[in-house]
Design an enzyme around this catalytic site. Structure first.
Site, PDB file in Angstrom:
ATOM      1  N   GLU A 115      -0.001   3.773   5.109  1.00  0.00           N
ATOM      2  CA  GLU A 115       0.200   2.853   3.981  1.00  0.00           C
ATOM      3  C   GLU A 115      -1.102   2.489   3.290  1.00  0.00           C
ATOM      4  O   GLU A 115      -1.147   2.377   2.052  1.00  0.00           O
ATOM      5  CB  GLU A 115       0.891   1.591   4.495  1.00  0.00           C
ATOM      6  CG  GLU A 115       1.221   0.558   3.432  1.00  0.00           C
ATOM      7  CD  GLU A 115       1.937  -0.637   4.041  1.00  0.00           C
ATOM      8  OE1 GLU A 115       1.674  -1.755   3.565  1.00  0.00           O
ATOM      9  OE2 GLU A 115       2.725  -0.448   4.979  1.00  0.00           O
ATOM     10  N   ASP A 116      -2.187   2.315   4.052  1.00  0.00           N
ATOM     11  CA  ASP A 116      -3.409   1.728   3.495  1.00  0.00           C
ATOM     12  C   ASP A 116      -4.624   2.639   3.506  1.00  0.00           C
ATOM     13  O   ASP A 116      -5.704   2.227   3.057  1.00  0.00           O
ATOM     14  CB  ASP A 116      -3.765   0.445   4.266  1.00  0.00           C
ATOM     15  CG  ASP A 116      -2.736  -0.648   4.066  1.00  0.00           C
ATOM     16  OD1 ASP A 116      -2.083  -0.662   3.004  1.00  0.00           O
ATOM     17  OD2 ASP A 116      -2.567  -1.481   4.972  1.00  0.00           O
TER      18      ASP A 116
END
Length: 695
Positions: A115-116
């Protein structure tokens, strides 16, 4: 609001779980990876907690996952100023303390990388395997840039679907939310409140349903502090003012130890302080709090039988409060929880609540599905048999989750899904009812026969006309109890549909969504409820039946009177009513005589060519077993479809059945009535002639 103000962490310390210094972990993380044969210092706490539950665990994947997570998150910081790697480390530590197995911990360390960071799912799959990849993908949020305001509900939908295949997805999400809630104080107050509300409405109920009480109770306290700060502060002060309250329980605990030791029962007696929300609820329930109200006594033993032995000794040697006794060992809760609950009163009237369970029960009570390890291990083969290839056991797929996954498929709209999800999770107890064919249905407490119908038949339940509960005829609005047997009755008329009243009788989102969808697509077609308690409501003909009437009033809407339900070739007459409609009655209907006495002008009516009709019949019979089944079989044999049916309570061994039927040909009505009269026990079948209001 500061992080400290939003973090009622005292109860965690009271439970003996030391708080970890995340800044020290952060400094260790920033030192970077260590030699390949050494475990990085930053995950030493994780390894220690993991080995406490799994002494033989292979930590190689944990080390590799940490190295990837630390390098990919390097340079990222949380709003608190700590290195971002402290978050996946804290989440993993929470799961390790609860006994999660290695695969879950590996995925937890990596849960934010896709996600990051630049890490991809393909990279995770290549380095750690398909299971870890699935778990990481399951907890990865959907992008707001792609989904806009629907990102949050659609992310939860995605996680729930993934949880249906592997419950460990939700385990990671719950631990992730717990750590975020612990550090929420750096956020703006309005964002704290929004996150706390979602936690209250969705995450806490999920933690409860999955049996993860250790996470649920702390999440409750954190939400309590944010959404109800004044009540939280009052409760905190109450606990602080009663710091010595445990002394009262300590004396009772020692008395328990003496009694059980003398009885030869090996048991551990502990004091379990209540968490903040529990104290708050007790204060509201009891008013003035005594020392024993701030905690409960926990008795841990080795075997199930010992639990009942402890119960017998305590009830013999102390004064039991019988109304407080509950046996969740013989009848476990739907979230795997097992324990005996009781309470004993002291000489001064103070009541001490007691929990009795085995060590394994206690582990499951605290950690729920997390304590079960990997639920997807291959089944143990029976003696002399080989397991089927790929066959897996799944003890963690409860009925509520299966129902949720089914109804969410019918709600493509994110807002409808989000509202329905919160309503579903608000149901805090589950019952089991038994089907007539021997199967079982899991339903929320308070569910009705309508819910059972849609749980069993899906959209075919639109044709449901009644039910038998524990062998007795019942209306569809009947609320079911745990252990009931329900036999649902369906009409053969495929065109029939649900009544709007069913929406008030349905508790499950699956039923409500299906009913609402049908009503929206058939605005004129809702049938009159088949659940009237004593006799059927007057039935107004639908457009097909009305198309059989030819009247001497151009463009008039035609209605067949419910009081006499005329069908071809009955002699009929009509009368104009409000709105320009014409109501058609049989000539011998008492309503016709009344209206003529009032000088109401009749309107000429004749039957057209269409032969299909709807009629209401009353069967008078002597009560006997299988009477309803035999009557409905006779009706079906004659080709008629049941639109609605009601049965009046027996009177002097006599029963009255009222059926509204759709006939493909009115000429078949005499034969149908003869077939119904031939059913053993039936002594008369007649057309309905109940009084009608003046048209």
């Amino acid at each position: 609001m500061s992080a400290e103000a939003t973090n009622p962490g005292a109860h965690s310390r009271r439970r003996g779980r030391p708080r970890i210094d995340l800044r020290r972990i952060g400094r260790a993380a920033l030192m970077g990876p260590t030699a390949r044969d050494r475990l990085p210092d930053a995950i030493g706490h994780v390894a220690e907690a993991h080995r406490a539950h799994h002494p033989d665990a292979d930590l190689a994947n944990l080390r590799k996952a940490y190295v990837l997570a630390e390098s990919s998150h390097r340079g990222q910081f949380r709003k608190s100023g700590e290195p971002y790697i402290t978050h996946p480390l804290a989440v993993t530590l929470i799961l390790a303390e609860l006994g999660a197995e290695t695969t879950t911990l590996t995925a937890s360390l990596l849960h934010d990388t896709v996600e990051d960071t630049e890490v991809t799912l393909d990279q995770v799959r290549t380095e750690f395997g398909a299971e870890v990849c699935y778990l990481v993908d399951g907890v990865t949020k959907l992008e707001k840039v792609d989904y806009g305001a629907a990102a949050e509900p659609e992310t939860f939908r995605k996680m729930l679907v993934a949880t249906g295949n592997d419950v460990r997805v939700m385990s990671i999400k719950l631990a992730d939310r717990l750590h975020n809630m612990r550090t929420l104080g750096v956020m703006r107050p309005e964002k704290q409140a929004r996150i706390a509300r979602v936690t209250r409405d969705v995450l806490i109920p999920l933690a409860e349903r999955l049996g993860v009480q250790a996470l649920k109770t702390e999440l409750e306290d954190l939400v309590f502090a944010i959404l109800h700060p004044e009540e939280y502060e009052r409760t905190r002060a109450l606990i602080a003012d009663n710091a010595t309250a445990g002394d009262a329980l300590a004396a009772t605990a020692e008395d328990f130890r003496v009694v059980l030791r003398d009885a030869g029962i090996a048991a551990e007696v502990l004091i379990r302080p209540r968490h903040f929300v529990s104290v708050h609820r007790s204060r509201l329930k009891r008013g003035e709090m005594r020392g024993t109200d701030f905690g409960r006594l926990l008795v841990l033993v080795g075997e199930d039988a010992d639990c009942y032995g402890v119960l017998g000794e305590l009830h013999t040697c102390f004064t039991p409060v019988i109304s407080e006794f509950k046996d969740f060992i013989a009848a476990p809760k739907f979230n795997l929880y097992q324990s005996l609950h009781t309470a004993v009163a002291g000489p001064d009237g103070a009541v001490a609540e007691v929990l009795i369970r085995t060590h394994q029960m206690h582990k499951v009570a605290e950690a729920g599905v997390i304590a079960l390890g990997n639920p997807y291990v291959p089944l143990e083969p029976a003696e002399g048999m080989e397991p089927a290839d790929g066959e897996r056991a799944d003890p963690t797929r409860p009925g509520w989750l299966s129902r949720l996954l089914e109804w969410q498929q019918s709600t493509p709209d994110p807002d409808t899904f989000w509202t329905s999800l919160r309503a579903d999770l608000a149901q805090d107890r589950e019952i089991t009812v038994y089907r007539a064919d021997g199967g079982m249905l899991g339903l929320p407490a308070g569910a009705s026969c309508v819910d059972a119908a849609y749980a069993q038949y899906g959209e075919e339940a639109h044709a449901c006309i009644g039910a038998r509960v524990n062998g007795r005829l019942a209306t569809l609005s009947t609320v079911l109890s745990d252990g009931d047997t329900v036999h649902l009755l369906l009409a053969q008329d495929a065109a029939s549909g649900p009544s709007p009243d069913w929406l008030d009788q349905a508790r499950t989102p699956a039923a409500r969504i299906a009913i609402s969808s049908w009503l929206q697509s058939h605005p004129e077609g809702a049938k009159i409820p088949a659940a009237a308690p004593r006799r059927a409501a007057p039935v107004t003909a639908d457009r097909r039946a009305a198309a059989n009437a030819v009247v001497d009033l151009p463009d008039a809407t035609v209605r067949l009177a419910g009081c006499c339900t005329p069908v071809p070739p009955d002699a009929v007459t009509g009368f104009a009513v409000r709105g320009g409609a014409v109501t058609v009655h049989r000539e011998e209907c008492p309503a016709v005589a009344r209206m003529r006495a009032l000088d109401r002008e009749p309107i000429g009516v004749s039957w057209g060519d269409a032969a299909e009709c709807r009629v209401t019949l009353i069967a008078e019979s002597f009560g006997r077993p299988r009477l309803l089944a035999d009557l409905t079989e006779a009706i079906a044999t004659e080709g008629a479809a049941i639109v609605s049916a009601t049965v009046e309570p027996p009177s002097e061994q006599r029963v009255r059945h009222t059926y509204t039927l759709q006939l493909p040909d009115a000429a078949g009505l005499p034969a149908l009535m003869r077939a119904m009269r031939d059913v053993p026990g039936v002594y008369d079948v007649s057309r309905t002639q109940h009084p009608a209001a003046t048209a």
